[in-house]
Design a protein around this motif. Structure first.
Motif, mmCIF file in Angstrom:
data_model
loop_
_atom_site.group_PDB
_atom_site.id
_atom_site.type_symbol
_atom_site.label_atom_id
_atom_site.label_comp_id
_atom_site.label_asym_id
_atom_site.label_seq_id
_atom_site.Cartn_x
_atom_site.Cartn_y
_atom_site.Cartn_z
ATOM 1 N N VAL A 32 -3.277 12.245 5.657
ATOM 2 C CA VAL A 32 -3.787 11.064 4.967
ATOM 3 C C VAL A 32 -3.254 11.066 3.540
ATOM 4 C CG1 VAL A 32 -5.907 11.036 6.336
ATOM 5 C CG2 VAL A 32 -5.905 12.152 4.095
ATOM 6 N N THR A 69 -10.406 9.204 -2.656
ATOM 7 C CA THR A 69 -10.663 8.330 -1.512
ATOM 8 C C THR A 69 -9.390 8.192 -0.691
ATOM 9 O OG1 THR A 69 -10.120 6.377 -2.862
ATOM 10 C CG2 THR A 69 -12.450 6.999 -2.694
ATOM 11 N N ILE A 70 -9.566 8.031 0.601
ATOM 12 C CA ILE A 70 -8.415 7.872 1.482
ATOM 13 C C ILE A 70 -7.786 6.511 1.226
ATOM 14 C CG2 ILE A 70 -7.657 7.646 3.876
ATOM 15 C CD1 ILE A 70 -9.781 9.658 4.667
ATOM 16 N N ALA A 71 -6.480 6.520 0.943
ATOM 17 C CA ALA A 71 -5.746 5.280 0.667
ATOM 18 C C ALA A 71 -4.906 4.832 1.854
ATOM 19 C CB ALA A 71 -4.847 5.471 -0.554
ATOM 20 N N ALA A 72 -4.525 5.764 2.729
ATOM 21 C CA ALA A 72 -3.722 5.410 3.899
ATOM 22 C C ALA A 72 -3.839 6.526 4.933
ATOM 23 C CB ALA A 72 -2.262 5.196 3.518
ATOM 24 N N GLN A 81 -11.413 6.787 7.758
ATOM 25 C CA GLN A 81 -11.055 5.415 7.437
ATOM 26 C C GLN A 81 -10.600 5.321 5.994
ATOM 27 O OE1 GLN A 81 -14.333 2.812 8.256
ATOM 28 N NE2 GLN A 81 -14.459 3.376 10.423
ATOM 29 N N VAL A 82 -9.788 4.315 5.711
ATOM 30 C CA VAL A 82 -9.412 4.034 4.328
ATOM 31 C C VAL A 82 -10.690 3.772 3.524
ATOM 32 C CG1 VAL A 82 -8.248 2.395 2.808
ATOM 33 C CG2 VAL A 82 -7.125 3.161 4.914
#
Length: 347
Positions: A32, A69-72, A81-82
């Motif tokens: 991720v 935070t997850i960006a992709a 999840q993003v």
């Protein structure tokens, strides 16, 4: 999202950290992309800069205590999840050693360390393996979450796994800076008694008392052995943690543990230490244990402890500096300006 980002990059040939514009990395299969909120400055980062740790790459982005935070999502990633709030692990398995070939990734024999073997998180974005992520509870701040990945989890591993501290055991902690402070808190949390903090700085010793130490002693005190004996009712320490990794702290720790006691070396330096004559050491039945890192599950446990109010890290964030001022943060940690527990970088 732009195509480039700012990153603090270590150049091995000049042993210097340089702020640069670099391409935003793309997550591969099972990975991720994390938008970094905060990343800690650790003494091991300083050890790379001063040459105590040999460089593994000619150029690498530093920083391994991150939250974001997850960006992709990369191909094949499920369960995330993003936008999810996460802590990346500060290491990843090699996938080639005997343990990895058996599927025992948590016991990889050649673990690759973030910011040493691959790019870290003194940057706006970093890539992480999805299998090494920990979800941040909603009531835990990004600031406190960042330091769980090393500054708190390494002490946790030292106390619970390597030191195997049991309820009622007497514990001493040499060096109560970033790592030692959390060893004090965690040793108390698992039921050690007494917990003795040892340092040369009176301000740091007072802070250790406020955060849970039962006693705080100056390591230069000629009466130190007598004070430790009195505090432990004459038996000595069951477990001593050397968070400084210096010859003097190792010697004191080894001398302070009882017959059959354990010394856990957590701090790292280039200094050499000695066990003394083998006959004396063998007869003492003491154990000397080296410690490094943690297991990913430890971060999840610590996040739960913080979330439920069992572990208070409110004083652990000493300062936050922008990425552009990372050199200032490095200098402050190196010179112990303000006796920081952890200085964070905010990209």
């Amino acid at each position: 999202m732009t195509e480039t980002m700012r990153a603090a990059r270590f150049h091995a040939d000049i042993k210097t950290n340089v702020l640069e514009d670099v391409p935003i990395p793309a997550p591969g299969p099972g990975e991720v992309l994390v938008k970094v909120e905060f990343c800690g400055i650790c003494h091991s980062d300083l050890s790379l800069l001063d040459g105590t740790f040999p460089a593994m790459l000619p150029v690498v982005t530093q920083g391994h205590e991150a939250s974001g935070t997850i960006a992709a999502l990369g191909a094949g990633v499920t369960g995330w999840q993003v936008g999810d709030r996460v802590i990346p692990s500060a290491g990843r398995p090699c996938f080639q050693c005997r343990s990895c070939r058996r599927g025992d990734l948590t016991n990889c024999e050649n673990i690759q360390l973030m910011a040493f073997a691959y790019d870290g998180a003194w940057a706006e974005y970093t890539v992480a393996q999805a299998g090494g992520l920990t979800r941040i509870p909603d009531n835990v701040s990004f600031e406190q979450a960042a330091i769980l990945a090393d500054a708190v989890s390494t002490p946790y591993g030292a106390v619970v796994r390597t030191g195997q501290v049991r309820v009622g055991e007497a514990v001493g902690v040499w060096g109560v800076g970033g790592v030692g402070t959390h060893i004090v808190q965690l040793a108390r949390l698992v039921g050690a008694v007494p917990v003795i903090a040892l340092d040369i700085d009176p301000v740091v010793l007072d802070r250790a008392l406020e955060l849970g130490a039962d006693y705080a002693f100056d390591t230069r005190d000629p009466e130190l052995p007598a004070k430790i004996a009195e505090a432990t009712n004459g038996k000595g320490l069951d477990v001593a943690f050397d968070s400084a990794g210096l010859k003097v702290t190792f010697d004191q720790a080894l001398g302070a543990v009882r017959r059959g006691g354990r010394v856990v070396v957590v701090g790292l330096s280039g200094q050499e230490a000695s066990l003394g004559p083998t006959a004396t050491f063998g007869l003492s039945q003491k154990q000397v244990l080296g410690h490094l890192g943690y297991k990913n599950i430890d971060i999840e446990v610590l996040a739960e402890l913080v979330s439920r109010g069992r572990l208070d890290l409110s004083r652990s964030i000493s300062e936050i500096v922008p990425l552009e001022n990372v050199a200032e943060g490095i200098e402050k940690l190196h010179n112990h300006v303000g006796n920081p527990i952890r200085i964070l970088v905010r990209p």
